[in-house]
Design a protein around this motif. Structure first.
Motif, PDB file in Angstrom:
ATOM      1  N   PRO A 167      37.903  24.519  88.999  1.00 55.82           N
ATOM      2  CA  PRO A 167      37.419  23.180  89.348  1.00 55.82           C
ATOM      3  C   PRO A 167      36.053  23.264  90.049  1.00 55.82           C
ATOM      4  CG  PRO A 167      38.937  23.912  91.022  1.00 55.82           C
ATOM      5  CD  PRO A 167      38.758  25.062  90.072  1.00 55.82           C
ATOM      6  N   TRP A 168      35.556  22.109  90.458  1.00 58.63           N
ATOM      7  CA  TRP A 168      34.202  22.056  91.022  1.00 58.63           C
ATOM      8  C   TRP A 168      34.173  22.152  92.539  1.00 58.63           C
ATOM      9  CZ3 TRP A 168      34.785  17.995  94.231  1.00 58.63           C
ATOM     10  CH2 TRP A 168      35.652  16.961  93.853  1.00 58.63           C
ATOM     11  N   LYS A 206      35.750  29.710  82.356  1.00 60.51           N
ATOM     12  CA  LYS A 206      35.244  28.394  81.948  1.00 60.51           C
ATOM     13  C   LYS A 206      35.155  27.585  83.226  1.00 60.51           C
ATOM     14  CE  LYS A 206      35.820  24.506  81.158  1.00 60.51           C
ATOM     15  NZ  LYS A 206      35.127  23.502  82.007  1.00 60.51           N
ATOM     16  N   SER A 229      33.970  24.550  85.926  1.00 59.54           N
ATOM     17  CA  SER A 229      33.903  23.091  85.812  1.00 59.54           C
ATOM     18  C   SER A 229      32.546  22.690  85.249  1.00 59.54           C
ATOM     19  CB  SER A 229      34.090  22.456  87.187  1.00 59.54           C
ATOM     20  OG  SER A 229      33.644  21.110  87.144  1.00 59.54           O
ATOM     21  N   HIS A 277      32.579  21.314  78.765  1.00 59.35           N
ATOM     22  CA  HIS A 277      33.658  20.429  79.173  1.00 59.35           C
ATOM     23  C   HIS A 277      35.022  21.027  78.830  1.00 59.35           C
ATOM     24  CE1 HIS A 277      31.345  16.923  80.464  1.00 59.35           C
ATOM     25  NE2 HIS A 277      30.428  17.398  79.631  1.00 59.35           N
ATOM     26  N   GLY A 278      36.018  20.623  79.588  1.00 54.24           N
ATOM     27  CA  GLY A 278      37.358  21.155  79.378  1.00 54.24           C
ATOM     28  C   GLY A 278      37.947  20.781  78.049  1.00 54.24           C
ATOM     29  N   ARG A 279      37.726  19.491  77.684  1.00 55.00           N
ATOM     30  CA  ARG A 279      38.412  18.996  76.471  1.00 55.00           C
ATOM     31  C   ARG A 279      37.924  19.708  75.211  1.00 55.00           C
ATOM     32  NH1 ARG A 279      35.065  15.096  78.385  1.00 55.00           N
ATOM     33  NH2 ARG A 279      33.218  14.784  77.073  1.00 55.00           N
ATOM     34  N   ALA A 303      39.551  23.733  75.845  1.00 52.72           N
ATOM     35  CA  ALA A 303      40.710  23.686  74.943  1.00 52.72           C
ATOM     36  C   ALA A 303      40.551  24.700  73.811  1.00 52.72           C
ATOM     37  CB  ALA A 303      40.865  22.271  74.393  1.00 52.72           C
ATOM     38  N   THR A 322      42.995  26.566  87.808  1.00 53.84           N
ATOM     39  CA  THR A 322      43.015  25.772  89.041  1.00 53.84           C
ATOM     40  C   THR A 322      42.364  24.433  88.739  1.00 53.84           C
ATOM     41  OG1 THR A 322      42.890  27.727  90.434  1.00 53.84           O
ATOM     42  CG2 THR A 322      42.291  25.661  91.467  1.00 53.84           C
ATOM     43  N   GLY A 359      43.394  19.819  88.473  1.00 52.96           N
ATOM     44  CA  GLY A 359      44.304  18.700  88.705  1.00 52.96           C
ATOM     45  C   GLY A 359      45.646  18.896  88.014  1.00 52.96           C
ATOM     46  N   THR A 390      45.772  17.862  84.209  1.00 53.68           N
ATOM     47  CA  THR A 390      45.183  18.888  83.335  1.00 53.68           C
ATOM     48  C   THR A 390      46.114  20.098  83.281  1.00 53.68           C
ATOM     49  OG1 THR A 390      43.066  18.177  84.284  1.00 53.68           O
ATOM     50  CG2 THR A 390      43.017  20.093  82.832  1.00 53.68           C
ATOM     51  N   GLU A 443      47.298  26.479  89.673  1.00 52.79           N
ATOM     52  CA  GLU A 443      47.068  26.022  91.060  1.00 52.79           C
ATOM     53  C   GLU A 443      46.599  24.583  90.963  1.00 52.79           C
ATOM     54  OE1 GLU A 443      47.760  27.699  93.636  1.00 52.79           O
ATOM     55  OE2 GLU A 443      47.671  29.806  93.067  1.00 52.79           O
ATOM     56  N   CYS A 493      42.090  21.265  97.901  1.00 52.61           N
ATOM     57  CA  CYS A 493      43.453  21.065  97.410  1.00 52.61           C
ATOM     58  C   CYS A 493      44.440  20.977  98.571  1.00 52.61           C
ATOM     59  CB  CYS A 493      43.833  22.190  96.459  1.00 52.61           C
ATOM     60  SG  CYS A 493      43.573  23.822  97.157  1.00 52.61           S
ATOM     61  N   GLU A 531      46.736  11.797  94.853  1.00 53.37           N
ATOM     62  CA  GLU A 531      45.703  12.663  95.436  1.00 53.37           C
ATOM     63  C   GLU A 531      44.342  11.976  95.305  1.00 53.37           C
ATOM     64  OE1 GLU A 531      44.511  16.248  93.303  1.00 53.37           O
ATOM     65  OE2 GLU A 531      44.501  17.341  95.194  1.00 53.37           O
ATOM     66  N   PHE A 581      41.505  13.278  96.878  1.00 47.71           N
ATOM     67  CA  PHE A 581      40.565  14.400  96.850  1.00 47.71           C
ATOM     68  C   PHE A 581      39.226  13.991  97.477  1.00 47.71           C
ATOM     69  CE2 PHE A 581      38.779  18.268  94.666  1.00 47.71           C
ATOM     70  CZ  PHE A 581      39.713  19.130  95.181  1.00 47.71           C
TER      71      PHE A 581
HETATM   72  P1  NAD Z   1      40.281  19.033  86.508  1.00 51.47           P
HETATM   73  O1  NAD Z   1      41.718  19.261  86.246  1.00 51.47           O
HETATM   74  O2  NAD Z   1      39.656  17.772  86.030  1.00 51.47           O
HETATM   75  O3  NAD Z   1      39.407  20.206  85.872  1.00 51.47           O
HETATM   76  C1  NAD Z   1      39.618  21.551  86.204  1.00 51.47           C
HETATM   77  C2  NAD Z   1      39.060  22.431  85.105  1.00 51.47           C
HETATM   78  O4  NAD Z   1      39.817  22.228  83.914  1.00 51.47           O
HETATM   79  C3  NAD Z   1      37.604  22.134  84.726  1.00 51.47           C
HETATM   80  O5  NAD Z   1      36.948  23.347  84.459  1.00 51.47           O
HETATM   81  C4  NAD Z   1      37.772  21.326  83.458  1.00 51.47           C
HETATM   82  O6  NAD Z   1      36.635  21.389  82.596  1.00 51.47           O
HETATM   83  C5  NAD Z   1      38.963  22.011  82.831  1.00 51.47           C
HETATM   84  N1  NAD Z   1      39.684  21.226  81.819  1.00 51.47           N
HETATM   85  C6  NAD Z   1      39.883  19.886  81.788  1.00 51.47           C
HETATM   86  N2  NAD Z   1      40.601  19.548  80.693  1.00 51.47           N
HETATM   87  C7  NAD Z   1      40.885  20.706  80.040  1.00 51.47           C
HETATM   88  C8  NAD Z   1      41.588  21.020  78.844  1.00 51.47           C
HETATM   89  N3  NAD Z   1      42.160  20.067  78.102  1.00 51.47           N
HETATM   90  N4  NAD Z   1      41.679  22.310  78.468  1.00 51.47           N
HETATM   91  C9  NAD Z   1      41.114  23.280  79.208  1.00 51.47           C
HETATM   92  N5  NAD Z   1      40.411  23.048  80.343  1.00 51.47           N
HETATM   93  C10 NAD Z   1      40.308  21.765  80.757  1.00 51.47           C
HETATM   94  O7  NAD Z   1      40.092  19.202  88.082  1.00 51.47           O
HETATM   95  P2  NAD Z   1      38.769  18.993  88.941  1.00 51.47           P
HETATM   96  O8  NAD Z   1      38.482  17.531  89.055  1.00 51.47           O
HETATM   97  O9  NAD Z   1      37.694  19.886  88.449  1.00 51.47           O
HETATM   98  O10 NAD Z   1      39.245  19.576  90.364  1.00 51.47           O
HETATM   99  C11 NAD Z   1      39.966  18.828  91.279  1.00 51.47           C
HETATM  100  C12 NAD Z   1      41.439  19.157  91.209  1.00 51.47           C
HETATM  101  O11 NAD Z   1      41.638  20.558  91.400  1.00 51.47           O
HETATM  102  C13 NAD Z   1      42.237  18.505  92.324  1.00 51.47           C
HETATM  103  O12 NAD Z   1      43.421  17.974  91.804  1.00 51.47           O
HETATM  104  C14 NAD Z   1      42.554  19.655  93.280  1.00 51.47           C
HETATM  105  O13 NAD Z   1      43.688  19.468  94.065  1.00 51.47           O
HETATM  106  C15 NAD Z   1      42.691  20.785  92.328  1.00 51.47           C
HETATM  107  N6  NAD Z   1      42.530  22.066  93.027  1.00 51.47           N
HETATM  108  C16 NAD Z   1      43.639  22.835  93.260  1.00 51.47           C
HETATM  109  C17 NAD Z   1      43.526  24.031  93.973  1.00 51.47           C
HETATM  110  C18 NAD Z   1      44.731  24.902  94.256  1.00 51.47           C
HETATM  111  O14 NAD Z   1      44.524  26.066  94.588  1.00 51.47           O
HETATM  112  N7  NAD Z   1      45.945  24.419  94.145  1.00 51.47           N
HETATM  113  C19 NAD Z   1      42.285  24.427  94.439  1.00 51.47           C
HETATM  114  C20 NAD Z   1      41.174  23.622  94.193  1.00 51.47           C
HETATM  115  C21 NAD Z   1      41.307  22.429  93.479  1.00 51.47           C
END
Ligand code: NAD
Length: 479
Positions: free
Chosen positions: A147-148, A172, A174, A204-206, A210, A224, A226, A229, A247, A281, A382, A384
């Motif tokens: 994530p970012w 990959k 954010s 992008h993730g999508r 993917a 790590t 949301g 996702t 995570e 998080c 959440e 955030f």
């Molecule tokens: P997000 O889920 O939107 O994106 C996270 C990553 O997943 C990005 O790199 C994104 O490009 C990628 N992604 C999105 N869709 C995907 C797909 N279909 N296939 C593969 N990859 C895909 O989360 P975010 O907005 O970047 O980060 C915030 C979230 O991260 C919050 O919910 C936060 O709680 C969580 N977080 C958790 C922890 C932990 O250790 N538990 C730590 C930091 C952040």
């Protein structure tokens, strides 16, 4: 100029769309980065698999991998200031927090170097005319998706143990924060990591994410991000029958009993929710206060929150920078509006600061909301962001019921000098990490992860290395 990224054993510019990252403090474009097409993703996966299978890497002894990780840690230490700036100009966290996270990335590589040197494997007592022992072998190629909010620490937490375990890694990052990952790859290269073992696929993730996860060369996913996702990623992993570590999000309860040292507790609560603008998080976003102490705690928090200095992330006296993007600020503002509509009282913040350019920078005031129950949407979802909801409780049973009434289970903080009570509550809370009379202390040596919808698997610590290995039992006849 479009930045290149490391893939297929070299640096390529990518033939996919250009990704632009934006400085959330100024609204200006930080970088333009090439992204890979589906065929470039596939080529990167195949090259990573080749690199992972090279005998020079596969047969490298753990203590030799440790030497490599130490060299990466040395380079990360030398590059600390650059890394901190690269994160700051993409996610807007204060320079002091970014510096601390750059130092923590180097420490993570050192920790896993030490683990490589010292880890033991089991040799169970023999049950027949044989000896039996256990090998731990890499999966091959690990896809790490981050994530970012804290790329410096999250990416080190995946790349260091995955390499220590003998894998190749494809990161990959954010789409909001690509530069720290690219710099980490440059550091690995300078430290002598063979080509193909550390790739970065921006995008992008999508699409890029993917495509990456669906490639047959990927043997394990470390994610790590949301919870929504994470659920999609778990579906992909289930279909492909490959292991995944997740995570995910949190809505962590922070608890103050009426016998607590209120100065210490309030300081812990403030750091626990507002450090990094709540974009953590483990942010303690639901504050449960024993009814007798409720008003005193709210008054103290409101007084303290007004003293936090909100400013540009690079200013030395800044406590809190902007949120990570304009879109994210809108999301946070939407939640505060929802709290108002639900009858919540905005005890502090609840708006943009007057003294900063909020047209260009995604600034927002740290916000405290009272008068809502744990049922309100702002207490269940959440956010955030820098939003704290304060909820009273009457007794221990009432507290535990409310604190556990959430789909999440990442972290919890408890403030009370009554150790027996704190211990009972710590045991009863459904969360992967519980702090007693402290908050947000994190050690790379301690396992970290979530209960319930906050995740699957544990990163960090010794388990953090085993996450990236599969176990093989070998039997040798002795008669
Ligand atoms: P997000 O889920 O939107 O994106 C996270 C990553 O997943 C990005 O790199 C994104 O490009 C990628 N992604 C999105 N869709 C995907 C797909 N279909 N296939 C593969 N990859 C895909 O989360 P975010 O907005 O970047 O980060 C915030 C979230 O991260 C919050 O919910 C936060 O709680 C969580 N977080 C958790 C922890 C932990 O250790 N538990 C730590 C930091 C952040």
């Amino acid at each position: 100029m479009r930045l290149s990224f490391p893939a297929s054993g070299g640096w390529i510019t990518g033939s996919g769309p250009t990704l632009k990252t934006v400085n959330p403090a100024t609204g200006t474009i930080t970088a333009e980065i090439g992204t890979p097409t589906a065929s470039e993703v596939a080529a990167a996966c195949e090259a990573a698999l080749q690199a992972a299978r090279q005998p020079a890497w596969r047969r490298l002894k753990p203590h030799q991998r440790a030497a490599m990780l130490h060299r990466i840690a040395d380079e990360l230490t030398r590059e600390g200031e650059t890394l901190a700036h690269l994160q700051m100009v993409e996610n807007g966290k204060s320079l002091k927090e970014c510096r601390a996270q750059a130092a923590s990335a180097a420490a993570t590589f050192r920790y896993y170097a030490a683990v490589c040197e010292t880890l033991e494997a089991a040799m169970p007592p023999s049950r027949g005319e044989y000896v039996n022992f256990t090998l731990h072998q890499p999966y091959g190629v690990v896809a790490a998706i981050t994530p970012w909010n804290s790329p410096l620490t999250m990416e080190a937490q995946k790349v260091a143990p995955a390499l220590a375990a003998g894998n190749a890694v494809i990161l990959k990052p954010s789409e909001l924060t690509t530069l720290p990952g690219l710099e980490l790859a440059r550091v690995c290269e300078r430290a002598g990591l063979p080509p193909g073992l550390m790739s970065v696929l921006p995008g992008h993730g999508r699409d890029v994410g993917a495509t990456l996860l669906n490639h047959p060369a990927i043997g394990m996913i470390s994610f790590t991000g949301g919870t929504a996702t994470g659920r999609m990623i778990a579906e992909t992993a289930a279909r492909r029958l490959i292991p995944t570590a997740l995570e995910l999000g949190g809505k962590s309860p922070h608890i103050i009993f009426d016998d607590a040292d209120l100065d210490a507790a309030c300081a812990g609560v403030l750091d626990g929710i507002f450090e990094g603008m709540g974009q953590s998080c483990v942010a303690g976003s639901r504050l449960f206060v024993q009814r007798g102490a409720h008003d005193a705690v709210v008054a103290r928090l409101c007084e303290a929150v007004r003293k936090l200095r909100i400013g540009t992330p690079d200013a030395v006296d800044t406590d809190l920078g902007p949120l990570a993007s304009m879109a994210h600020r809108e999301r946070v503002e939407g939640y505060v509006a929802l709290a108002r509509n639900d009858g919540g009282r905005i005890a502090a913040g609840g708006k943009r600061p007057d003294h900063l350019d909020c047209e260009r920078g995604a600034y927002y005031l740290p916000t405290i909301i009272t008068g809502l129950s744990n049922e309100a949407r702002v207490c269940r979802e959440e956010i955030f962001g820098p939003v704290l909801c304060v909820i009273p409780f009457d007794n221990e049973a009432d507290l535990v019921r409310q604190a556990n009434d959430t789909v999440y289970g990442l972290a919890c903080g408890i403030w009370s000098p009554d150790f027996k009570r704190a211990w009972r509550v710590a045991e009863a809370i459904e969360a992967g990490t519980v702090w007693i009379n402290t908050y947000k202390q994190l050690s790379i040596a301690a396992p970290f992860g979530g209960f319930k919808e906050s995740g699957l698997g544990r990163e960090k610590g010794l388990t953090g290395l085993r996450l990236y290995q599969q176990t093989k039992s070998i039997y040798i006849a002795t008669a």
